[in-house]
Design an enzyme around this catalytic site. Structure first.
Site, PDB file in Angstrom:
ATOM      1  CB  THR A 281      42.451 -78.560   8.007  1.00 21.21           C
ATOM      2  OG1 THR A 281      42.165 -77.066   7.737  1.00 21.21           O
ATOM      3  CG2 THR A 281      43.159 -78.725   7.023  1.00 21.21           C
TER       4      THR A 281
ATOM      5  CE  LYS B   4      43.693 -75.438   9.885  1.00 18.32           C
ATOM      6  NZ  LYS B   4      42.184 -76.075  10.060  1.00 18.32           N
TER       7      LYS B   4
ATOM      8  N   GLY C  73      47.100 -72.697   0.639  1.00 22.26           N
ATOM      9  CA  GLY C  73      46.227 -73.262   1.696  1.00 22.26           C
ATOM     10  C   GLY C  73      46.879 -74.696   1.820  1.00 22.26           C
TER      11      GLY C  73
ATOM     12  CB  SER D 162      39.353 -84.359   7.744  1.00 22.65           C
ATOM     13  OG  SER D 162      39.419 -82.980   8.508  1.00 22.65           O
TER      14      SER D 162
END
Length: 179
Positions: A8, A40, A52, A131
């Protein structure tokens, strides 16, 4: 080997009195998109705190629940609650195995909490996890420095768009919250 749902990009920016946090909606399993509309970002404490998360979804929800417990037991003090969660995360045998990270924002700023016991307040009021985080953070820092007329929300949206254009684990289904 069991594949985990992960990957994410979450980004938070504080700029000109506004704090915005946003995330994409993609969850991957291995190199396949498992879901493209994951939420998220979560509001807690009657909307005064927004979190988050990145990493394993189940692990992130476990951490979110623990953080809410800490927040309730420390009278809503976000920084103290984050420190206590990080201490537990590092020392508790069960929590140590959790694979997730969290960004927490409130009116006082941005915190990044990791399983290694770190509670980080970013130097330039920009923080990211996941990521695609370095793509988003790089874009956000450039926007803060060279496009100060934008709002924090506009910066988050543009930086996430840039990250999604580059990172295969980040999509364009954004959720953005502003404080």
């Amino acid at each position: 080997m069991k594949q985990r749902i992960k990957s994410t990009t979450v980004l938070a920016i504080s700029h000109n009195g506004q704090i915005a946090i946003g995330a994409d909606g993609q969850a991957t399993m291995g190199n396949t998109v498992a879901k493209s509309t994951v939420k998220k970002i979560r509001k807690i404490a009657d909307g005064k705190v927004v979190t988050g998360f990145a990493g394993s979804t189940a692990d992130a929800f476990t951490l979110l629940e623990r953080f809410e417990e800490k927040l309730n037991s420390h009278g809503g003090n976000v920084k103290r609650s984050a420190i206590e969660l990080a201490k537990d995360w590092r020392t508790d045998r069960y929590l140590r195995k959790l694979e997730a990270m969290m960004i927490i924002v409130d009116k006082n700023g941005i915190l990044n909490i990791s399983g290694s016991g770190d509670v980080i307040e970013p130097d330039e009021e920009v923080e990211s996890i996941g990521s695609g985080s370095m793509y988003a953070k790089s874009a956000a820092l450039a926007l803060k420095r060279h496009a100060p007329h934008l709002t924090a929300e506009e910066m988050v949206k543009e930086a996430l768009t840039i990250a999604a254009d580059i990172c295969i684990y980040t999509n364009h289904n954004f959720m953005i919250e502003v404080l």
